[in-house]
Each structure stands twice: as structure tokens, then as C-alpha cells.
Design a protein around this motif. Sequence first.
Motif, PDB file in Angstrom:
ATOM      1  N   ARG A  43       0.831  -1.206   0.000  1.00 26.07           N
ATOM      2  CA  ARG A  43       0.000   0.000   0.000  1.00 26.07           C
ATOM      3  C   ARG A  43       0.868   1.259   0.000  1.00 26.07           C
ATOM      4  NH1 ARG A  43      -1.331   2.088   4.543  1.00 26.07           N
ATOM      5  NH2 ARG A  43      -1.347   0.110   5.665  1.00 26.07           N
ATOM      6  N   ARG A  44       1.896   1.298   0.865  1.00 25.99           N
ATOM      7  CA  ARG A  44       2.783   2.469   0.934  1.00 25.99           C
ATOM      8  C   ARG A  44       3.541   2.662  -0.369  1.00 25.99           C
ATOM      9  NH1 ARG A  44       3.051   6.630   4.695  1.00 25.99           N
ATOM     10  NH2 ARG A  44       2.043   5.843   6.534  1.00 25.99           N
ATOM     11  N   LEU A  45       4.010   1.575  -0.948  1.00 23.61           N
ATOM     12  CA  LEU A  45       4.741   1.684  -2.209  1.00 23.61           C
ATOM     13  C   LEU A  45       3.831   2.200  -3.311  1.00 23.61           C
ATOM     14  CD1 LEU A  45       7.513   1.234  -3.457  1.00 23.61           C
ATOM     15  CD2 LEU A  45       6.837  -1.113  -3.945  1.00 23.61           C
ATOM     16  N   CYS A  46       2.588   1.745  -3.332  1.00 21.21           N
ATOM     17  CA  CYS A  46       1.628   2.234  -4.332  1.00 21.21           C
ATOM     18  C   CYS A  46       1.297   3.706  -4.117  1.00 21.21           C
ATOM     19  CB  CYS A  46       0.364   1.385  -4.326  1.00 21.21           C
ATOM     20  SG  CYS A  46       0.614  -0.229  -5.074  1.00 21.21           S
ATOM     21  N   TYR A  47       1.185   4.150  -2.858  1.00 20.20           N
ATOM     22  CA  TYR A  47       0.979   5.578  -2.586  1.00 20.20           C
ATOM     23  C   TYR A  47       2.114   6.409  -3.155  1.00 20.20           C
ATOM     24  CZ  TYR A  47      -2.768   4.684   0.857  1.00 20.20           C
ATOM     25  OH  TYR A  47      -3.922   4.309   1.490  1.00 20.20           O
ATOM     26  N   THR A  62      -4.425  -2.263 -10.740  1.00 18.37           N
ATOM     27  CA  THR A  62      -4.353  -2.898  -9.419  1.00 18.37           C
ATOM     28  C   THR A  62      -2.989  -2.582  -8.805  1.00 18.37           C
ATOM     29  OG1 THR A  62      -3.386  -4.946 -10.262  1.00 18.37           O
ATOM     30  CG2 THR A  62      -5.816  -4.798 -10.219  1.00 18.37           C
ATOM     31  N   PRO A  63      -2.848  -2.733  -7.495  1.00 18.48           N
ATOM     32  CA  PRO A  63      -1.531  -2.479  -6.887  1.00 18.48           C
ATOM     33  C   PRO A  63      -0.413  -3.319  -7.509  1.00 18.48           C
ATOM     34  CG  PRO A  63      -3.186  -2.616  -5.184  1.00 18.48           C
ATOM     35  CD  PRO A  63      -3.858  -2.988  -6.467  1.00 18.48           C
ATOM     36  N   GLN A  64      -0.691  -4.579  -7.831  1.00 22.29           N
ATOM     37  CA  GLN A  64       0.331  -5.430  -8.441  1.00 22.29           C
ATOM     38  C   GLN A  64       0.721  -4.914  -9.818  1.00 22.29           C
ATOM     39  OE1 GLN A  64      -2.510  -6.622  -6.979  1.00 22.29           O
ATOM     40  NE2 GLN A  64      -1.508  -7.395  -5.135  1.00 22.29           N
ATOM     41  N   ALA A  65      -0.258  -4.470 -10.597  1.00 22.06           N
ATOM     42  CA  ALA A  65       0.033  -3.947 -11.930  1.00 22.06           C
ATOM     43  C   ALA A  65       0.786  -2.618 -11.844  1.00 22.06           C
ATOM     44  CB  ALA A  65      -1.259  -3.769 -12.716  1.00 22.06           C
ATOM     45  N   LYS A  66       0.449  -1.780 -10.858  1.00 17.66           N
ATOM     46  CA  LYS A  66       1.180  -0.520 -10.673  1.00 17.66           C
ATOM     47  C   LYS A  66       2.644  -0.787 -10.371  1.00 17.66           C
ATOM     48  CE  LYS A  66      -2.545   2.318  -8.866  1.00 17.66           C
ATOM     49  NZ  LYS A  66      -3.055   3.065  -7.734  1.00 17.66           N
ATOM     50  N   ILE A  67       2.878  -1.721  -9.465  1.00 16.95           N
ATOM     51  CA  ILE A  67       4.266  -2.042  -9.105  1.00 16.95           C
ATOM     52  C   ILE A  67       4.995  -2.614 -10.312  1.00 16.95           C
ATOM     53  CG2 ILE A  67       5.698  -3.565  -7.686  1.00 16.95           C
ATOM     54  CD1 ILE A  67       3.625  -3.158  -5.439  1.00 16.95           C
ATOM     55  N   ALA A  68       4.351  -3.490 -11.063  1.00 13.95           N
ATOM     56  CA  ALA A  68       4.994  -4.098 -12.225  1.00 13.95           C
ATOM     57  C   ALA A  68       5.320  -3.063 -13.299  1.00 13.95           C
ATOM     58  CB  ALA A  68       4.107  -5.198 -12.791  1.00 13.95           C
ATOM     59  N   LEU A  97      12.550   4.838  -3.158  1.00 12.57           N
ATOM     60  CA  LEU A  97      11.140   4.486  -2.987  1.00 12.57           C
ATOM     61  C   LEU A  97      10.967   3.322  -2.018  1.00 12.57           C
ATOM     62  CD1 LEU A  97       9.639   4.798  -6.570  1.00 12.57           C
ATOM     63  CD2 LEU A  97       9.229   6.261  -4.606  1.00 12.57           C
ATOM     64  N   VAL A  98      11.811   2.316  -2.114  1.00 12.15           N
ATOM     65  CA  VAL A  98      11.699   1.173  -1.210  1.00 12.15           C
ATOM     66  C   VAL A  98      11.905   1.621   0.228  1.00 12.15           C
ATOM     67  CG1 VAL A  98      12.833  -0.964  -0.485  1.00 12.15           C
ATOM     68  CG2 VAL A  98      12.305  -0.604  -2.877  1.00 12.15           C
ATOM     69  N   PRO A 149      18.486  -4.337  -9.247  1.00 11.86           N
ATOM     70  CA  PRO A 149      17.085  -4.033  -9.486  1.00 11.86           C
ATOM     71  C   PRO A 149      16.199  -5.238  -9.193  1.00 11.86           C
ATOM     72  CG  PRO A 149      18.137  -4.519 -11.566  1.00 11.86           C
ATOM     73  CD  PRO A 149      19.200  -4.597 -10.510  1.00 11.86           C
ATOM     74  N   PHE A 150      15.004  -4.952  -8.758  1.00 14.08           N
ATOM     75  CA  PHE A 150      14.028  -6.001  -8.521  1.00 14.08           C
ATOM     76  C   PHE A 150      13.276  -6.262  -9.815  1.00 14.08           C
ATOM     77  CE2 PHE A 150      14.393  -4.302  -4.149  1.00 14.08           C
ATOM     78  CZ  PHE A 150      14.804  -5.468  -3.537  1.00 14.08           C
ATOM     79  N   THR A 151      13.117  -7.531 -10.125  1.00 15.28           N
ATOM     80  CA  THR A 151      12.384  -7.902 -11.330  1.00 15.28           C
ATOM     81  C   THR A 151      11.098  -8.651 -11.000  1.00 15.28           C
ATOM     82  OG1 THR A 151      13.703  -9.921 -11.508  1.00 15.28           O
ATOM     83  CG2 THR A 151      14.448  -8.005 -12.770  1.00 15.28           C
ATOM     84  N   ALA A 152      10.882  -8.964  -9.715  1.00 16.40           N
ATOM     85  CA  ALA A 152       9.664  -9.668  -9.305  1.00 16.40           C
ATOM     86  C   ALA A 152       9.084  -8.995  -8.071  1.00 16.40           C
ATOM     87  CB  ALA A 152       9.970 -11.130  -9.001  1.00 16.40           C
ATOM     88  N   GLU A 153       7.765  -8.911  -8.039  1.00 14.99           N
ATOM     89  CA  GLU A 153       7.079  -8.257  -6.926  1.00 14.99           C
ATOM     90  C   GLU A 153       7.354  -8.960  -5.599  1.00 14.99           C
ATOM     91  OE1 GLU A 153       2.573  -7.001  -5.539  1.00 14.99           O
ATOM     92  OE2 GLU A 153       2.842  -8.344  -7.237  1.00 14.99           O
TER      93      GLU A 153
END
Length: 188
Positions: A43-47, A62-68, A97-98, A149-153
Motif C-alpha cells: 500500500r505504501r509503495l503504491c501511494y 491494481t496495486p500489483q500492476a502498478k508495481i509491475a 522508494l523502497v 534491481p528487482f524484477t519480481a514483486e
Amino acid sequence: MEPMAKTNISLSGEAAQEGAAVQRRSRSSHKPLDPDTADAFVRRLCYLLDTEDFFGKYASFTPQAKIAKQFLASAEDKSKSEFNCAVSPEVRHQVPLVFQAVAGVMEEKSGVIVQSTAEINGEGFGRGLLYTGRVILVLRSLRAGFPFPFTAEEKVIRYGVECVEEGLAFLHKYKEITALHGLLSLEG
């Protein structure tokens, strides 16, 4: 001298085998994540991602799609970063951001103001720092950008939740130690 050398060789071989076994076990077994902390981190990351989405391009995602879409690096970006040790602008964007999202979750859970400072240079060296007052709660060094870099949620969430848990555990321990004088009243 020869028997001693053979003993040292056999001991170092046994130690290497034990070390390899420990290393294999630690990679495959992960501690289960706290679902509340994981949800709060997402939630915080999406904000934070929404605040940068000026025109609302990803508002319906969706939050998952936003992060991706907005946050994760592509596999090509990851291989490029590993090849020449230079990090891309996307990776340099991920790091603060993280740590900002982790600081927000820690504030929610502890009720204490937590600040974050994160920096990474073009070669991938840097640090992420979470602190409250004069107390450092989490300090993570970044060498050649690792783990970014992160490549997976899932990896992002695991890293964020582990930072939150580490910081809250240290904060709780430090509060117990300084209960008589208060958290921030120590003179240095």
C-alpha cells in the motif's frame, strides 16, 4: 610436517562442504512473511508511485500492476546492470522508494517518526538508512546495486518486510534499554 598439512586440507574440505550445505539451505528456505506488514508495504509503495503519476495514467491499475509497470526493472535492464556494473535511472529510482515505503510502514506500526535516506551512485554503490531521532534502525549497504534491481514483486515485498521487521525489532530493543530516560534523551 606432512601429517599436519593433510589434516589441515581435510579440515578445510569438511568446512567447505558444511558451508555449502548451509548456503543451499538458507537460499531455499524463507521465513514466512507477515501478511499485514506485506499489505502495508505494498500500500505504501503504491501511494508513493501514485504521487509520481501526475496524469493518472496508472490510476485504474491494481496495486500489483502498478508495481509491475512503474517500479520493476525488466530482465534486460537487470542483465545490463550486471554486465557493466552501471545502474540505470530506473534502478536509481527504486532505491529511495523502497526505503521511503519501509519508513512509512514502520511509522504506522510503531507510532514513532521514521526518516529514510537512500542514495546510490552510477556504479551501484550506496546505502539505505532508516532512523528515528539519533537512533539508526536499519542500515543496508548496496554493492554493485545488489539486491536491486528487482524484477519480481515477491522479491520487493520480501526485502521491504525484512527491513521493517529488522527496524521494529531494533526499535523495541532500544526502547527497553532506554525506558528510564526516554528514547531520544541520551546525550552523546
